[in-house]
Design an enzyme around this catalytic site. Structure first.
Site, short mmCIF file in Angstrom:
data_model
loop_
_atom_site.label_atom_id
_atom_site.label_comp_id
_atom_site.label_asym_id
_atom_site.label_seq_id
_atom_site.Cartn_x
_atom_site.Cartn_y
_atom_site.Cartn_z
N ASP A 24 0.84 -1.21 0.00
CA ASP A 24 0.00 0.00 0.00
C ASP A 24 0.87 1.26 0.00
OD1 ASP A 24 -2.27 1.52 0.05
OD2 ASP A 24 -2.76 1.12 2.15
N ARG A 37 0.04 9.07 -10.24
CA ARG A 37 -0.16 7.84 -9.47
C ARG A 37 0.49 6.63 -10.18
NH1 ARG A 37 -3.81 7.57 -5.56
NH2 ARG A 37 -4.21 5.37 -5.94
N HIS A 41 2.93 3.37 -9.01
CA HIS A 41 2.76 1.93 -9.24
C HIS A 41 4.00 1.33 -9.91
CE1 HIS A 41 -1.24 2.11 -7.77
NE2 HIS A 41 -1.76 2.77 -8.79
N LEU A 135 10.74 -20.85 -3.69
CA LEU A 135 9.68 -19.95 -3.21
C LEU A 135 8.39 -20.17 -4.00
CD1 LEU A 135 8.88 -17.35 -1.52
CD2 LEU A 135 9.49 -16.06 -3.58
C1 FPP Z 1 -1.65 0.25 -3.41
O1 FPP Z 1 -1.26 1.57 -3.55
C2 FPP Z 1 -1.16 -0.60 -4.48
C3 FPP Z 1 -1.93 -1.23 -5.40
C4 FPP Z 1 -3.39 -1.10 -5.48
C5 FPP Z 1 -1.35 -2.07 -6.46
C6 FPP Z 1 -0.13 -2.86 -6.14
C7 FPP Z 1 0.53 -3.10 -7.42
C8 FPP Z 1 1.83 -2.98 -7.67
C9 FPP Z 1 2.84 -2.71 -6.63
C10 FPP Z 1 2.25 -3.11 -9.07
C11 FPP Z 1 3.15 -4.23 -9.39
C12 FPP Z 1 2.66 -5.58 -9.05
C13 FPP Z 1 3.24 -6.72 -9.50
C14 FPP Z 1 2.70 -8.04 -9.08
C15 FPP Z 1 4.42 -6.70 -10.39
P1 FPP Z 1 -2.40 2.67 -3.62
O2 FPP Z 1 -2.58 3.03 -5.06
O3 FPP Z 1 -3.63 2.16 -2.93
O4 FPP Z 1 -1.74 3.82 -2.82
P2 FPP Z 1 -2.46 4.97 -1.96
O5 FPP Z 1 -3.26 4.27 -0.91
O6 FPP Z 1 -1.31 5.75 -1.43
O7 FPP Z 1 -3.31 5.75 -2.93
#
Ligand code: FPP
Length: 244
Positions: A24, A37, A41, A135
């Site tokens: 997160d 944003r 990611h 793993l």
């Molecule tokens: C949360 O941050 C993150 C996500 C919803 C997506 C997680 C995905 C990745 C890290 C991309 C790569 C994944 C793989 C498997 C290669 P948020 O957008 O909710 O952040 P915020 O709460 O600060 O807005």
């Protein structure tokens, strides 16, 4: 201390078997860096690589990462499309390396709504990894704990109606075996980054006795060192499973 020195401090007899991570804070990381944003990611995907590598080095058996939840569809179309493509592209890029490193890769989650987003090469290559015994990397895609339970209830009802199982015989183990995570042990440790302290529909059935480790660090900044620190912290905890 760097992470290699920290890894040496791990007591392998008390190693968590399964760590699950709620990644997160990508959006907040982007805000803090005055960028979009999607760039958050993209940085988050680099952290995934770093942490998977570290998990392999530490000798972890199961790692589950919450990549895309059933709730994430409510984000803007642009962000959803970007995230789905980023997850698949990252896997396409990394999959050969993962296989060489004896990683066994699976998707957990609902296949519904996702048919088009799954990359065929990734799906087929994942299948070739199922004999790997290093793993076990579980990528939670279109995953929701309640959706998982609803899907399991539907399958169980069908099997009761067809006489395959008897309702009176349903127990913990049987329910577990109807979940997406069938035959994956429950997580010993759940990590959530970014300072939020919620489960957010992740591994609802499986987390009843999990230990939690929260950090304010935003996912793109989550380091190998902090990951190992969470394992060392876990090793100092007494788990009681409600018995005392
Ligand atoms: C949360 O941050 C993150 C996500 C919803 C997506 C997680 C995905 C990745 C890290 C991309 C790569 C994944 C793989 C498997 C290669 P948020 O957008 O909710 O952040 P915020 O709460 O600060 O807005």
């Amino acid at each position: 201390m760097n992470y290699k020195e920290l890894i040496k401090m791990i007591n392998h007899e008390r190693m968590p078997k399964h760590i699950a991570i709620i990644m997160d804070g990508n959006g907040r990381w982007a805000d803090e860096h005055n960028t979009k944003r999607v760039i958050g990611h993209k940085e988050g995907a680099k952290t995934v690589r770093r942490i998977v590598e570290t998990a392999v080095e530490a000798g972890l058996k199961y790692l589950t990462i919450y990549a895309f939840s059933t709730e994430n569809w409510q984000r803007s179309k642009q962000e959803v499309n970007y995230l789905l493509k980023l997850i698949m592209d990252s896997l396409v890029k990394e999959i050969d390396d993962l296989i060489t490193n004896n990683v066994n890769i699976r998707f957990i989650g609902s296949k519904k709504e996702l048919e088009k987003s799954y990359n065929k090469k990734v799906l087929n290559t994942c299948k070739t990894s199922w004999n790997n015994d290093g793993l076990h990397l579980n990528v939670a895609m279109n995953y929701g704990g309640r959706r998982e339970l609803i899907d399991a209830f539907k399958l169980m009802s069908d099997d009761i109606i067809s006489g395959k199982i008897e309702a009176e015989r349903i127990d913990d183990e049987m329910v577990s075996n109807y979940l997406y995570t069938a035959y994956i042990p429950d997580p010993d440790l759940i990590i959530r980054t970014s300072g939020e302290k919620r489960l957010s529909n992740f591994l609802v059935w499986q987390s009843v006795y999990s230990e939690f480790w929260f950090t304010k660090t935003l996912w793109p900044d989550f380091s190998r060192e902090e990951f190992i620190q969470s394992i060392l912290d876990f090793q100092n905890r007494k788990r009681r499973y409600g018995t005392r």
